[in-house]
Design a protein around this motif. Structure first.
Motif, PDB file in Angstrom:
ATOM      1  N   MET A  44       0.827  -1.205   0.000  1.00 40.26           N
ATOM      2  CA  MET A  44       0.000   0.000   0.000  1.00 40.26           C
ATOM      3  C   MET A  44       0.864   1.258   0.000  1.00 40.26           C
ATOM      4  SD  MET A  44      -2.983   1.298  -0.236  1.00 40.26           S
ATOM      5  CE  MET A  44      -4.217   0.059   0.187  1.00 40.26           C
ATOM      6  N   ALA A  45       1.966   1.229   0.741  1.00 41.27           N
ATOM      7  CA  ALA A  45       2.857   2.384   0.736  1.00 41.27           C
ATOM      8  C   ALA A  45       3.419   2.622  -0.655  1.00 41.27           C
ATOM      9  CB  ALA A  45       3.985   2.173   1.742  1.00 41.27           C
ATOM     10  N   ALA A  46       3.776   1.540  -1.356  1.00 47.89           N
ATOM     11  CA  ALA A  46       4.270   1.676  -2.725  1.00 47.89           C
ATOM     12  C   ALA A  46       3.183   2.219  -3.647  1.00 47.89           C
ATOM     13  CB  ALA A  46       4.774   0.317  -3.219  1.00 47.89           C
ATOM     14  N   ALA A  47       1.944   1.781  -3.422  1.00 48.14           N
ATOM     15  CA  ALA A  47       0.833   2.256  -4.247  1.00 48.14           C
ATOM     16  C   ALA A  47       0.585   3.742  -4.049  1.00 48.14           C
ATOM     17  CB  ALA A  47      -0.426   1.463  -3.913  1.00 48.14           C
ATOM     18  N   VAL A  48       0.660   4.199  -2.803  1.00 45.35           N
ATOM     19  CA  VAL A  48       0.447   5.626  -2.520  1.00 45.35           C
ATOM     20  C   VAL A  48       1.562   6.462  -3.136  1.00 45.35           C
ATOM     21  CG1 VAL A  48       0.418   7.348  -0.669  1.00 45.35           C
ATOM     22  CG2 VAL A  48      -0.970   5.273  -0.485  1.00 45.35           C
ATOM     23  N   ARG A  49       2.793   5.983  -3.053  1.00 47.35           N
ATOM     24  CA  ARG A  49       3.901   6.715  -3.677  1.00 47.35           C
ATOM     25  C   ARG A  49       3.735   6.780  -5.187  1.00 47.35           C
ATOM     26  NH1 ARG A  49       6.890   4.025   0.376  1.00 47.35           N
ATOM     27  NH2 ARG A  49       7.465   2.360  -1.083  1.00 47.35           N
ATOM     28  N   ALA A  50       3.283   5.671  -5.776  1.00 45.42           N
ATOM     29  CA  ALA A  50       3.052   5.666  -7.219  1.00 45.42           C
ATOM     30  C   ALA A  50       1.934   6.633  -7.597  1.00 45.42           C
ATOM     31  CB  ALA A  50       2.715   4.253  -7.680  1.00 45.42           C
ATOM     32  N   ALA A  51       0.893   6.669  -6.794  1.00 51.02           N
ATOM     33  CA  ALA A  51      -0.215   7.596  -7.059  1.00 51.02           C
ATOM     34  C   ALA A  51       0.242   9.038  -6.941  1.00 51.02           C
ATOM     35  CB  ALA A  51      -1.358   7.314  -6.088  1.00 51.02           C
ATOM     36  N   ALA A  52       1.085   9.308  -5.943  1.00 50.41           N
ATOM     37  CA  ALA A  52       1.605  10.665  -5.776  1.00 50.41           C
ATOM     38  C   ALA A  52       2.407  11.093  -6.989  1.00 50.41           C
ATOM     39  CB  ALA A  52       2.466  10.733  -4.517  1.00 50.41           C
TER      40      ALA A  52
END
Length: 475
Positions: A420-428
């Motif tokens: 999830m942390a990787a997903a949020v960084r990708a979204a950012a």
């Protein structure tokens, strides 16, 4: 049925979750001989089994397919599917199967509180919470129960009576509650969901429609979803029971709706040509269109029970939505991060996506048999990017390739705790000032998380870490 009729009766309870445990304890207090069966035998099940055994319940772990000898009634937890071998064995033996809602309904006392019931594919919990808040604002002793809050059996059997109950009911619960007859009920919307459990959309719809059977005062339906009105037309109700629609547009006579930023009532105002003001759209938190519809449904049920307009306004103002339901986490560098982890199907995700003009969408998980073409087609114009996670993310990726081929997509194959942390960084990385990064997965969570709440918590924590990292880099 009275509680005394259960004395000495041999009852098998299916399922060791909240509903099954509540049913077993309630039946035990009524003098029944209770056997509880569950297919699991993990640490959680063993711990709960020890507590129930100490209370006097016979617990059989890992033995869920066979009907215990001498069973006179089966009470099932709502998630157990109709084709389960235990129920086939019960049918062969001529033994009835009830859900915990059916049991609660039959155990009501003579002066029991009326039920105002809510179902629908999406919005049930929010609407039921709004309804309970409105009833409380009206000075009524109430509780939000059923598929929400305190187990229904505990409230029905409590010594201190309630005036009226706000009851959320899932399609599973309705399937196993043939005797239920509500004061008034609402079906908020209908869209494909849980078809793996029900077997077909027709069966799912039919189970939802059970909520209208025997209604006394009002059957509340969604003007924008004709299938809900068809269920009203098909229902066998008490003579004089009314069909009451709700719409986020201007209401016709017999409906509640919105006029110039006001929630108004043309169903219970007393005259067909009068629209009585109930609240402002700004009183609804958040004031997204689908949530305004929830508020109108709650208001319709409260008005059917005779609640004053000022209590509707006060109740909506006092209501605080639960976590993970289109909840803003924070703004980071001009980008709004919104947690709608509760959007576990395409219908809910479409409503969530429709609330924002420019979205980086975080989606994926367990599809539960859903398809995503219609969802992507409807949202394509507002998508600035998509980040996909979870087991069935390829289904969404394929729909994006067909209907939004120019939208950037990040496909994360990870399922570890840091995904999830990787997903949020990708979204950012895909979002810019004015955009919304929206967790509206359109899928269930259990491939990666215990439930949607844990998924939403992981998203919120990842956003907070992102914000902290940005702050530290700027110092």
């Amino acid at each position: 049925m009275t509680g005394s009729e259960f004395a000495g009766r041999r009852v098998t309870v299916a399922g060791l979750g909240v509903s099954g445990t509540s049913a077993a304890r309630a039946l035990l207090r009524l003098g029944a001989e209770v056997t509880l069966v569950d297919g699991g035998s993990g640490e959680r099940q063993r711990g709960e089994a020890e507590r129930l055994t100490a209370a006097g319940v016979r617990v059989l772990l890992g033995e869920a397919d066979t009907l215990p000898e001498g069973t006179e009634l089966v009470v099932t937890s709502p998630g157990w599917p109709p084709e389960h071998p235990l129920f086939a064995a019960a049918a062969e033996a001529g033994v009835e199967v009830w859900g915990d809602v059916e049991l609660a309904w039959r155990l009501r006392g003579r002066n029991a509180a009326p039920w105002l019931a809510v179902t629908g594919t999406n919005g049930k919990t929010t609407t039921t919470g709004m309804l309970a808040s409105i009833l409380t604002a009206a000075g009524l002793r109430t509780a939000a129960v059923g598929n929400i809050g305190t187990p229904l059996l505990e409230v029905v059997l409590a010594e201190e009576p309630h005036d009226v109950l706000a009851v959320e009911l899932s399609s599973y619960q309705l399937h196993w509650a043939p005797s239920l007859r509500a004061h008034s009920a609402a079906v908020l919307n209908l869209a494909p969901d849980h078809l793996d459990w029900h077997g077909s959309m027709a069966a799912y719809t039919a189970d939802k429609g059970r909520i209208y059977e025997g209604n006394e005062v009002a059957c509340v339906y969604n003007v924008g979803d004709p299938a809900t009105e068809e269920l009203v037309r098909a229902a066998d109700v008490v003579e004089g029971c009314r069909a009451v629609g709700f719409t986020t547009g201007a209401p016709a006579p017999g409906q509640l709706g919105v006029v110039e930023g006001l929630l108004v009532d043309r169903a219970f105002a007393g005259r067909r040509d009068v629209a009585e003001e109930l609240a402002e759209v700004a009183d609804v938190d958040p004031p997204a269109p689908h949530n305004v519809a929830n508020a109108l449904a709650a208001a319709a049920l409260a008005r059917a029970y005779g609640v004053r307009p000022d209590a509707v306004r006060a109740g909506l103002r006092a209501f605080t939505p639960d976590a993970h339901r289109i909840s803003t986490v924070r703004n980071v560098a001009g980008v709004e991060y919104v947690d709608d982890s509760k959007a576990t199907n395409t219908h809910a995700a479409a409503a969530s996506l429709g609330a924002y003009p420019s979205v980086v969408w975080l989606a994926g998980g367990l599809a539960k048999g859903a398809t995503f073409d219609e969802l992507v087609l409807g949202a394509a114009g507002r998508l600035r990017g998509v980040v996909l996670i979870g087991r069935d993310r390829a289904l969404i990726a394929e729909a994006l390739a067909r209907h939004a081929p120019d939208v950037p997509v990040v496909d994360l194959a990870r399922t570890d705790t840091g995904a999830m942390a990787a997903a949020v960084r990708a979204a950012a990385g895909l979002a810019g000032p004015g955009d919304t990064v929206l967790l509206a997965p359109a899928c269930a969570s259990m491939d990666m998380f215990t439930n949607y709440s844990v998924r939403g918590d992981a998203f919120a924590e990842a956003v907070r870490r992102l914000s902290t990292e940005r702050d530290e880099n700027e110092q």
